[in-house]
Design an enzyme around this catalytic site. Structure first.
Site, short mmCIF file in Angstrom:
data_model
loop_
_atom_site.label_atom_id
_atom_site.label_comp_id
_atom_site.label_asym_id
_atom_site.label_seq_id
_atom_site.Cartn_x
_atom_site.Cartn_y
_atom_site.Cartn_z
N ASP A 51 49.88 35.44 39.37
CA ASP A 51 48.90 36.61 38.88
C ASP A 51 49.43 37.77 38.99
O ASP A 51 49.99 38.17 40.06
CB ASP A 51 47.43 36.30 39.21
CG ASP A 51 47.17 36.69 40.61
OD1 ASP A 51 46.86 37.73 41.07
OD2 ASP A 51 47.58 35.85 41.84
N GLU A 105 35.21 40.73 44.41
CA GLU A 105 35.94 40.85 45.86
C GLU A 105 35.45 42.20 46.44
O GLU A 105 35.70 42.35 47.79
CB GLU A 105 37.20 40.65 45.87
CG GLU A 105 38.11 41.62 44.97
CD GLU A 105 39.57 41.32 44.88
OE1 GLU A 105 40.27 41.80 45.80
OE2 GLU A 105 40.10 40.98 43.97
N ASP A 164 36.75 38.15 38.66
CA ASP A 164 37.30 38.61 39.87
C ASP A 164 36.25 39.30 40.91
O ASP A 164 35.72 40.43 40.51
CB ASP A 164 38.51 39.27 39.99
CG ASP A 164 39.30 39.72 41.10
OD1 ASP A 164 38.49 39.98 42.06
OD2 ASP A 164 40.42 40.07 41.14
#
Length: 270
Positions: free
Chosen positions: A11, A102, A100
């Site tokens: 990625d 986080e 995503d």
């Protein structure tokens, strides 16, 4: 890599700079997740070039959005932004679009769970499918709960000495990010390393409409010039720092052409 039989991938974002995707594919990587956007308005400046380069090299591609949503009320703007950025290349991307998550702008576990749930639900409302979620063990333990276990997981887990432990309601992972310090030909500096939960054939059976494994292209020596308008525009943006505001349909006047030729000569004419 944790399992030699699993499909390999990476990625990337703009931090990896200009990538030689033919070399990435030649080294055996078959998929890539590419950063598209962040928050309500940020677009990764290498998104278009990376998606086009990876797909032209034969990799399966997905895209991810780095969330900054602090509450359910901020979800709509993020999802709409993500889908706007990815829409022009939607047909090129076979792998899931990814949330995503986080960082805990949302604060408490309760508010974070509500925000993430609102995000995936609104995404499903817009697209008809759920996104995949990317996150890591400590964030699962402190900010998420079992209510999100129905969403496919891209799991960041770097402990090479033991198999990934189930957390947060998830009983399996779809993709595993097992290192953030990999080295790959065609990429300068470190890159995140990933694997799918099965072989390349299984990955393509699950996500690729064509179901066929393309041949690995030969590695070309020297710069590969783009062959069509949008790729050419993005190449000029990446290599010669032409403004992102310049569109592939814009007329090029003599002054702009002179600037492009001068920058090309300065960079490649020596």
């Amino acid at each position: 890599m944790r399992s030699n039989s699993n499909a390999r991938g990476i990625d990337v974002s703009h931090w990896q700079g200009v990538i030689n995707w033919e070399q990435v594919r030649a080294e055996g990587h078959v998929f890539a997740f590419i950063k598209a956007s962040e928050g309500k308005s940020v677009k990764d400046k290498k998104f278009i070039a990376n998606v086009q380069g990876a797909t032209m090299a034969g990799l399966l591609v997905g895209a991810y959005h780095f969330s900054r949503a602090a509450s359910p009320t901020e979800v709509k703007a993020e999802v709409d932004h993500f889908l706007t950025v990815t829409a022009p290349l939607a047909d090129s991307m076979k792998l899931p679009l990814v949330l995503d998550i986080e960082t805990n702008e949302a604060g408490s576990r309760t508010n974070t769970v509500k925000t993430v749930r609102a995000w995936v639900d609104y995404f499903k409302q817009r697209t008809g499918i759920f996104p995949m979620i990317y996150t890591f063990p400590n964030f699962m333990d402190t900010s998420l709960d079992a209510s999100l276990g129905d969403i496919k997981l891209w799991y960041a887990y770097y402990n090479e000495d033991r198999s990934p432990i189930d957390r947060g309601g998830w009983k399996e992972w779809e993709f595993l990010q097992y290192s953030s310090s990999g080295t790959v030909k065609g990429i300068s500096g470190n890159v995140d390393m990933n694997e799918y939960k099965g072989s390349e054939a299984k990955l393509r059976a699950a996500y690729d409409d064509n179901k066929e494994i393309p041949p690995v292209p030969p590695v070309e020596v020297g710069p590969k010039l783009p062959q069509w308008k949008e790729t050419g525009r993005q190449w000029l943006v990446d290599q010669l720092e032409i403004s992102e505001d310049w569109k592939s349909t814009d007329t090029v006047d003599i002054g702009t052409l002179g600037t492009i030729l001068a920058r090309y000569a300065n960079k490649f004419g020596k």
